[in-house]
Write a protein that holds these residues in place. Sequence first.
Motif, mmCIF file in Angstrom:
data_model
loop_
_atom_site.group_PDB
_atom_site.id
_atom_site.type_symbol
_atom_site.label_atom_id
_atom_site.label_comp_id
_atom_site.label_asym_id
_atom_site.label_seq_id
_atom_site.Cartn_x
_atom_site.Cartn_y
_atom_site.Cartn_z
ATOM 1 N N LYS A 92 -63.878 -77.911 -21.563
ATOM 2 C CA LYS A 92 -63.908 -77.512 -22.968
ATOM 3 C C LYS A 92 -62.717 -78.064 -23.750
ATOM 4 N N HIS A 93 -61.861 -78.859 -23.064
ATOM 5 C CA HIS A 93 -60.667 -79.453 -23.696
ATOM 6 C C HIS A 93 -59.759 -78.380 -24.301
ATOM 7 N N LYS A 94 -59.614 -77.288 -23.558
ATOM 8 C CA LYS A 94 -58.753 -76.193 -23.994
ATOM 9 C C LYS A 94 -57.404 -76.268 -23.275
ATOM 10 N N PRO A 95 -56.332 -75.810 -23.937
ATOM 11 C CA PRO A 95 -55.020 -75.822 -23.277
ATOM 12 C C PRO A 95 -54.964 -74.804 -22.137
ATOM 13 N N ILE A 96 -54.099 -75.074 -21.181
ATOM 14 C CA ILE A 96 -53.925 -74.144 -20.058
ATOM 15 C C ILE A 96 -53.350 -72.820 -20.548
ATOM 16 N N GLU A 97 -52.306 -72.888 -21.345
ATOM 17 C CA GLU A 97 -51.630 -71.671 -21.787
ATOM 18 C C GLU A 97 -52.387 -71.017 -22.925
ATOM 19 N N ASP A 98 -52.643 -69.725 -22.783
ATOM 20 C CA ASP A 98 -53.339 -68.933 -23.801
ATOM 21 C C ASP A 98 -52.538 -67.641 -23.983
ATOM 22 N N LEU A 99 -51.571 -67.681 -24.888
ATOM 23 C CA LEU A 99 -50.649 -66.562 -25.063
ATOM 24 C C LEU A 99 -51.353 -65.298 -25.543
ATOM 25 N N SER A 100 -52.380 -65.444 -26.356
ATOM 26 C CA SER A 100 -53.101 -64.263 -26.837
ATOM 27 C C SER A 100 -53.789 -63.550 -25.673
ATOM 28 N N ARG A 101 -54.304 -64.335 -24.724
ATOM 29 C CA ARG A 101 -54.930 -63.748 -23.542
ATOM 30 C C ARG A 101 -53.891 -63.041 -22.675
ATOM 31 N N GLU A 102 -52.706 -63.622 -22.569
ATOM 32 C CA GLU A 102 -51.638 -63.006 -21.775
ATOM 33 C C GLU A 102 -51.259 -61.635 -22.343
ATOM 34 N N VAL A 103 -51.248 -61.523 -23.665
ATOM 35 C CA VAL A 103 -50.928 -60.237 -24.299
ATOM 36 C C VAL A 103 -51.965 -59.191 -23.889
ATOM 37 N N VAL A 104 -53.241 -59.581 -23.873
ATOM 38 C CA VAL A 104 -54.315 -58.659 -23.486
ATOM 39 C C VAL A 104 -54.154 -58.220 -22.033
ATOM 40 N N VAL A 105 -53.868 -59.184 -21.154
ATOM 41 C CA VAL A 105 -53.721 -58.881 -19.718
ATOM 42 C C VAL A 105 -52.544 -57.931 -19.490
ATOM 43 N N LEU A 106 -51.425 -58.209 -20.140
ATOM 44 C CA LEU A 106 -50.251 -57.358 -19.979
ATOM 45 C C LEU A 106 -50.499 -55.954 -20.535
ATOM 46 N N SER A 107 -51.169 -55.870 -21.663
ATOM 47 C CA SER A 107 -51.460 -54.571 -22.268
ATOM 48 C C SER A 107 -52.321 -53.726 -21.335
ATOM 49 N N LYS A 108 -53.331 -54.344 -20.731
ATOM 50 C CA LYS A 108 -54.210 -53.634 -19.807
ATOM 51 C C LYS A 108 -53.446 -53.203 -18.560
ATOM 52 N N ALA A 109 -52.569 -54.096 -18.048
ATOM 53 C CA ALA A 109 -51.778 -53.779 -16.855
ATOM 54 C C ALA A 109 -50.832 -52.611 -17.116
ATOM 55 N N LEU A 110 -50.223 -52.590 -18.289
ATOM 56 C CA LEU A 110 -49.292 -51.515 -18.624
ATOM 57 C C LEU A 110 -50.008 -50.178 -18.777
ATOM 58 N N GLU A 111 -51.219 -50.197 -19.325
ATOM 59 C CA GLU A 111 -51.995 -48.967 -19.440
ATOM 60 C C GLU A 111 -52.355 -48.431 -18.053
ATOM 61 N N GLN A 112 -52.748 -49.333 -17.167
ATOM 62 C CA GLN A 112 -53.069 -48.919 -15.801
ATOM 63 C C GLN A 112 -51.823 -48.454 -15.054
ATOM 64 N N ALA A 113 -50.687 -49.073 -15.340
ATOM 65 C CA ALA A 113 -49.431 -48.644 -14.713
ATOM 66 C C ALA A 113 -49.126 -47.192 -15.071
ATOM 67 N N ARG A 114 -49.330 -46.835 -16.334
ATOM 68 C CA ARG A 114 -49.106 -45.450 -16.761
ATOM 69 C C ARG A 114 -50.072 -44.498 -16.048
ATOM 70 N N GLN A 115 -51.319 -44.925 -15.897
ATOM 71 C CA GLN A 115 -52.313 -44.089 -15.221
ATOM 72 C C GLN A 115 -51.954 -43.860 -13.755
ATOM 73 N N HIS A 116 -51.353 -44.869 -13.133
ATOM 74 C CA HIS A 116 -51.016 -44.790 -11.705
ATOM 75 C C HIS A 116 -49.583 -44.339 -11.444
ATOM 76 N N CYS A 117 -48.847 -44.004 -12.511
ATOM 77 C CA CYS A 117 -47.444 -43.591 -12.371
ATOM 78 C C CYS A 117 -46.584 -44.694 -11.758
ATOM 79 N N LEU A 118 -46.778 -45.913 -12.238
ATOM 80 C CA LEU A 118 -45.949 -47.041 -11.825
ATOM 81 C C LEU A 118 -45.017 -47.412 -12.968
#
Length: 398
Positions: free
Chosen positions: A263-289
């Motif tokens: 698709k001729h897209k760049p490797i780095e997708d900073l907006s996607r990284e923000v989504v991944v980190l946000s989801k990970a942090l929410e799960q961290a709170r749920q798991h007491c990490l």
Amino acid sequence: MRLLSHLLAMSVVLAAVTIEAAPVYVQAGPGSFNHAALDLLADRNTDTYQRLYSGTPDDTYAAATNNNAWAFSALANSTIGGQLVPAIVNAMRNYQVTTLNAAVHMPIEMCVFGLNKTSKITHAASHPAALKQINRWLSAHQIKAKPVPEGTNEAARLVADGQFDQNTVAIGSCALQAVYPALTLREAGIQDNADNHTLFGLMKLEKRPHTISEDEARTALQQVVDQAHTQIKARTDSGKSVFSLIDKRLSQMQSVALFKAHKHKPIEDLSREVVVLSKALEQARQHCLGASSVKAFFQAQMDAAKAIQYRYRAQWLAEGIPSKTADLTHLRHTLNQLGSAILETLTAHLAQHGNLTPELAPAFHAALITDNLTDKDKQRLYQALQSVRRVENCQAAD
């Protein structure tokens, strides 16, 4: 066998015993391999032990028994014939283990300490048992051994206090430098056997009603060693479950890179990284990490993922892009599932087996077999992973 059955039956319950406030009588002295092994155990449980260094196994076991306290000592070593530590076998003739709380299997790295970095080394001081493990190094450099029967700690003290000339170095655990800051590390990893490991145990003991034979003591110690290996295997297998999921997530990066290339897209997708980190942090709170440690680990995962993709793109510049297609929507769903599974499995490991420590680093490196992942990538990933901590006094969400 009755003792072993009793120990195995109690192991799950005893693993949760809180011993932070209790004294621990530690074989040998500060800066010894026992010191370094107990450091690993403290890191695993985030505990601060009241350490009482007690010298010989007999003295250590006697002090622990008399004070109803914990004893920490070596149990077995890979370089010894039969592997059982002779001094421990002898101590077992008079003492028996009633509780094995934890076990540590640690690589033994012999380090060289002197008063400076430049003087010519003519003599090496250490415990006779330690000197026997560095024969190749002594011979290669024509260095004379200087036995110090009182132990590696005493040898280091004598060198640090200037009671030997500046051409004499001390040999022992790298932990000696924390005890004697005047010493300078000259060399590390000089042991003859690169696969030199010692098994240590944190135990409660009691005095035997009568002294048993050496063969009986050897059998009793072997039962404790077997239980220690069972504990270590359970902990290692639990860690491997986490590592396997991390590898599975990284293995998806070839398909991600393939989609982006077509698709001729760049490797780095900073907006996607923000989504991944946000989801990970929410799960961290749920798991007491801990949020910051989970964020650092997921960032390390994403950086490794990008590195893998860049390496594939570089490879395809020369070889051409494979014609195989990939569905990014499906891939992202898979990655989200794996990210959640990693945190769930890691949470279970931390609750049952304590923090990840350098002991499991070799298993981590062996488990990550994804192509285009370098050793440096793995080192950074494991460093971030072993920093993940549970939040104390936190109620996990259902």
